[in-house]
Write a protein that holds these residues in place. Sequence first.
Motif, PDB file in Angstrom:
ATOM      1  N   GLU A  83      34.546  45.067  42.027  1.00 54.50           N
ATOM      2  CA  GLU A  83      35.397  46.191  41.627  1.00 54.50           C
ATOM      3  C   GLU A  83      35.115  47.422  42.491  1.00 54.50           C
ATOM      4  O   GLU A  83      35.125  48.543  41.989  1.00 54.50           O
ATOM      5  N   ASP A  84      34.830  47.195  43.774  1.00 53.73           N
ATOM      6  CA  ASP A  84      34.566  48.281  44.709  1.00 53.73           C
ATOM      7  C   ASP A  84      33.368  49.129  44.269  1.00 53.73           C
ATOM      8  O   ASP A  84      33.349  50.335  44.442  1.00 53.73           O
ATOM      9  N   PHE A  85      32.389  48.482  43.667  1.00 55.57           N
ATOM     10  CA  PHE A  85      31.136  49.097  43.233  1.00 55.57           C
ATOM     11  C   PHE A  85      31.348  50.258  42.265  1.00 55.57           C
ATOM     12  O   PHE A  85      30.729  51.314  42.367  1.00 55.57           O
ATOM     13  N   GLY A 145      29.688  47.947  28.151  1.00 57.69           N
ATOM     14  CA  GLY A 145      30.416  47.625  29.367  1.00 57.69           C
ATOM     15  C   GLY A 145      31.826  48.175  29.318  1.00 57.69           C
ATOM     16  O   GLY A 145      32.367  48.449  28.237  1.00 57.69           O
ATOM     17  N   ALA A 146      32.387  48.350  30.492  1.00 54.96           N
ATOM     18  CA  ALA A 146      33.793  48.744  30.584  1.00 54.96           C
ATOM     19  C   ALA A 146      34.623  47.637  29.950  1.00 54.96           C
ATOM     20  O   ALA A 146      34.344  46.453  30.131  1.00 54.96           O
ATOM     21  N   VAL A 147      35.632  48.027  29.187  1.00 55.08           N
ATOM     22  CA  VAL A 147      36.481  47.033  28.525  1.00 55.08           C
ATOM     23  C   VAL A 147      37.672  46.692  29.424  1.00 55.08           C
ATOM     24  O   VAL A 147      38.050  47.468  30.301  1.00 55.08           O
ATOM     25  N   ILE A 148      38.235  45.539  29.175  1.00 56.67           N
ATOM     26  CA  ILE A 148      39.400  45.094  29.940  1.00 56.67           C
ATOM     27  C   ILE A 148      40.643  45.480  29.154  1.00 56.67           C
ATOM     28  O   ILE A 148      40.768  45.149  27.972  1.00 56.67           O
ATOM     29  N   LYS A 149      41.551  46.218  29.820  1.00 56.99           N
ATOM     30  CA  LYS A 149      42.738  46.701  29.108  1.00 56.99           C
ATOM     31  C   LYS A 149      43.900  45.724  29.148  1.00 56.99           C
ATOM     32  O   LYS A 149      44.790  45.784  28.331  1.00 56.99           O
ATOM     33  N   ASN A 150      43.924  44.858  30.140  1.00 57.79           N
ATOM     34  CA  ASN A 150      44.870  43.758  30.122  1.00 57.79           C
ATOM     35  C   ASN A 150      44.133  42.554  30.678  1.00 57.79           C
ATOM     36  O   ASN A 150      42.925  42.588  30.800  1.00 57.79           O
ATOM     37  N   GLU A 151      44.794  41.522  31.015  1.00 57.93           N
ATOM     38  CA  GLU A 151      44.116  40.272  31.334  1.00 57.93           C
ATOM     39  C   GLU A 151      43.079  40.342  32.447  1.00 57.93           C
ATOM     40  O   GLU A 151      42.108  39.609  32.429  1.00 57.93           O
ATOM     41  N   ASP A 152      43.267  41.198  33.423  1.00 61.16           N
ATOM     42  CA  ASP A 152      42.320  41.199  34.539  1.00 61.16           C
ATOM     43  C   ASP A 152      42.026  42.591  35.106  1.00 61.16           C
ATOM     44  O   ASP A 152      41.535  42.705  36.217  1.00 61.16           O
ATOM     45  N   GLU A 153      42.289  43.631  34.345  1.00 62.78           N
ATOM     46  CA  GLU A 153      42.069  44.988  34.841  1.00 62.78           C
ATOM     47  C   GLU A 153      41.190  45.774  33.872  1.00 62.78           C
ATOM     48  O   GLU A 153      41.448  45.800  32.667  1.00 62.78           O
ATOM     49  N   PHE A 154      40.157  46.415  34.403  1.00 60.51           N
ATOM     50  CA  PHE A 154      39.279  47.227  33.578  1.00 60.51           C
ATOM     51  C   PHE A 154      39.944  48.556  33.207  1.00 60.51           C
ATOM     52  O   PHE A 154      40.776  49.075  33.943  1.00 60.51           O
ATOM     53  N   ASP A 155      39.527  49.082  32.086  1.00 58.40           N
ATOM     54  CA  ASP A 155      39.990  50.392  31.625  1.00 58.40           C
ATOM     55  C   ASP A 155      38.982  51.445  32.103  1.00 58.40           C
ATOM     56  O   ASP A 155      38.120  51.882  31.355  1.00 58.40           O
ATOM     57  N   TRP A 156      39.096  51.807  33.363  1.00 54.51           N
ATOM     58  CA  TRP A 156      38.179  52.784  33.959  1.00 54.51           C
ATOM     59  C   TRP A 156      38.409  54.155  33.364  1.00 54.51           C
ATOM     60  O   TRP A 156      39.543  54.564  33.138  1.00 54.51           O
ATOM     61  N   LYS A 157      37.353  54.889  33.134  1.00 56.50           N
ATOM     62  CA  LYS A 157      37.443  56.207  32.523  1.00 56.50           C
ATOM     63  C   LYS A 157      37.220  57.327  33.530  1.00 56.50           C
ATOM     64  O   LYS A 157      37.312  58.498  33.196  1.00 56.50           O
ATOM     65  N   PHE A 158      36.949  56.958  34.782  1.00 60.63           N
ATOM     66  CA  PHE A 158      36.701  57.960  35.841  1.00 60.63           C
ATOM     67  C   PHE A 158      37.627  57.678  36.998  1.00 60.63           C
ATOM     68  O   PHE A 158      37.823  56.562  37.390  1.00 60.63           O
TER      69      PHE A 158
END
Length: 143
Positions: free
Chosen positions: A56-58, A130-143
């Motif tokens: 995820e690009d670190f 951990g960061a949660v997944i908002k759809n099937e393959d994408e994290f719900d990044w907060k930053f």
Amino acid sequence: MEIKPKFGYDKLLFGMKQKDAEAIYGKANHTFKDEEDNFIMMYNALKARLTFYAEEDFKLGYIIISNPNAILFGEKIIGKNANESKEFLSKKGLKSFEVETFDSFSNLFNEDFWTVLQTEFDEVVKVEIGAVIKNEDEFDWKF
């Protein structure tokens, strides 16, 4: 220092990069790469281990906390009885936990909040978020 499931820990937010963490806390006490090539930063004062996902690009995606002063939903969690912790968290929306036991440890995992309480001798010794997944393959990044 507040543990914020789905968001992060203290001033850290899921999605930050190594440079963002260093801008807040300075150089980590220890760094290394794990077997999946993720970058790990460990901060003694925070009593936290930060994992930046290689795929995820670190970006910061996982935090392990063992700080006895860490607050979760307004209460200290490290050192608290495991069953009392489950009851408390249930009232805060973490309704169900999968339990995995190995040796003297048990992990209580809530998938909706991607939160793990690691217990030993019926007492919480670590919290993992951990960061949660908002759809099937994408994290719900907060930053």
